[in-house]
Design an enzyme around this catalytic site. Sequence first.
Site, PDB file in Angstrom:
ATOM      1  N   CYS A 128       0.836  -1.199   0.000  1.00  0.00           N
ATOM      2  CA  CYS A 128       0.000   0.000   0.000  1.00  0.00           C
ATOM      3  C   CYS A 128       0.864   1.238   0.000  1.00  0.00           C
ATOM      4  O   CYS A 128       2.055   1.199   0.199  1.00  0.00           O
ATOM      5  CB  CYS A 128      -0.901   0.001   1.219  1.00  0.00           C
ATOM      6  SG  CYS A 128      -1.981   1.422   1.294  1.00  0.00           S
ATOM      7  N   CYS A 184      -2.033   6.443   0.994  1.00  0.00           N
ATOM      8  CA  CYS A 184      -3.001   7.495   0.690  1.00  0.00           C
ATOM      9  C   CYS A 184      -4.286   6.837   0.217  1.00  0.00           C
ATOM     10  O   CYS A 184      -4.817   5.980   0.897  1.00  0.00           O
ATOM     11  CB  CYS A 184      -2.450   8.560  -0.239  1.00  0.00           C
ATOM     12  SG  CYS A 184      -1.476   7.980  -1.627  1.00  0.00           S
ATOM     13  N   SER A 185      -4.808   7.203  -0.939  1.00  0.00           N
ATOM     14  CA  SER A 185      -6.130   6.654  -1.292  1.00  0.00           C
ATOM     15  C   SER A 185      -6.002   5.486  -2.250  1.00  0.00           C
ATOM     16  O   SER A 185      -6.874   5.256  -3.057  1.00  0.00           O
ATOM     17  CB  SER A 185      -7.010   7.747  -1.891  1.00  0.00           C
ATOM     18  OG  SER A 185      -6.388   8.982  -1.843  1.00  0.00           O
ATOM     19  N   CYS A 186      -4.913   4.751  -2.141  1.00  0.00           N
ATOM     20  CA  CYS A 186      -4.630   3.768  -3.188  1.00  0.00           C
ATOM     21  C   CYS A 186      -5.157   2.368  -2.891  1.00  0.00           C
ATOM     22  O   CYS A 186      -5.115   1.493  -3.719  1.00  0.00           O
ATOM     23  CB  CYS A 186      -3.134   3.690  -3.418  1.00  0.00           C
ATOM     24  SG  CYS A 186      -2.450   5.304  -3.763  1.00  0.00           S
TER      25      CYS A 186
END
Lengths: 125, 209
Positions: B110, B113-115
């Site tokens: 990961c 953030c928004s991933c």
Amino acid sequence: MSAAAAKATAAVPSIPRDDDGPVFRAPWEAQAFAMALTLHERGVFTWTEWAAALAEEIKRAQAAGDPDTGETYYLHWLATLESLVATKGVTSTETLHRYRDAWDHAADRTPHGQPIVLQAEDFAR
Amino acid sequence: MSSDHDHHHHHDHSELSETELRVRALESILTEKGYVDPAALDAIIQAFETRIGLHHGARVVAKAWTDPTFKEALLEDGSKAIGTLGHVSRVGDHLVVVENTPERHNMVVCTLCSCYPWEMLGLPPVWYKAAPYRSRAVKDPRGVLADFGVTVPKDTEIRVWDSTAETRFLVLPMRPEGTEGWSEAQLAELVTRDSMIGTGFAKTPEAPS
């Protein structure tokens, strides 16, 4: 579900849920829910106050053309949090904006893949 | 929620959506003023772990196991194939599905953030967000897998995928043996979150937990 969460869902009937309790579409929604739960436990507001403020917020959004499909529920929830903490004197709208900009700055200077941490320099703009 | 979904398409730094910025702003102010304890907040959120996101991942995997045409389309263009299922409103612009085989095990790291594809998987596990996991996963994937109690055969290549703001990954785990003739719904029960991150395998019929 915790007792506090059960109380919240009972007091605020509009909270999206299934048979086992509240459901969230995204992690930030659960964060916003948890913050309201915590502020309530700290006595910042009662659930009656909260429900009234949230209903007011939703009414305002609908008047402004919100499609009200349920997808935006927690956006209204977040807006209610922001306005209630300001009315209750916990913080001010200006401070909220300052911190929002600081987080934006922090994300900008944080290399991809590193934890994003707020630092004093993020405010110095 | 369109404002929550705008990406700025930068590759070199982190991204937070407008909504995430507001949530973080509120949380840091409340924390500084002593109204909330971040650990207590995390505990509340973790209690809802299985109730965040739409959890379509397991259904997508089960369908790929039973429908070769869908599987081919899924590996070709993950977002497009999942979009054809109809019940997923948004899985991100570029969801790439990588297939585990006897020759290759895939694992996703990961980027904090928004991933993370939470629409597919629900809430990310806490360890997944920790910096040590990410850096170790790249350097020593076998060691990280061993920590999770996962042993990948020596001659299986391990491929580590790093999510970006534009591209997110979902691992298509191997279908467990002994599930011939199972329905999609039965198979979906065997698909765990960790198997779709690549830090685990799908459950086997003999060991249901």
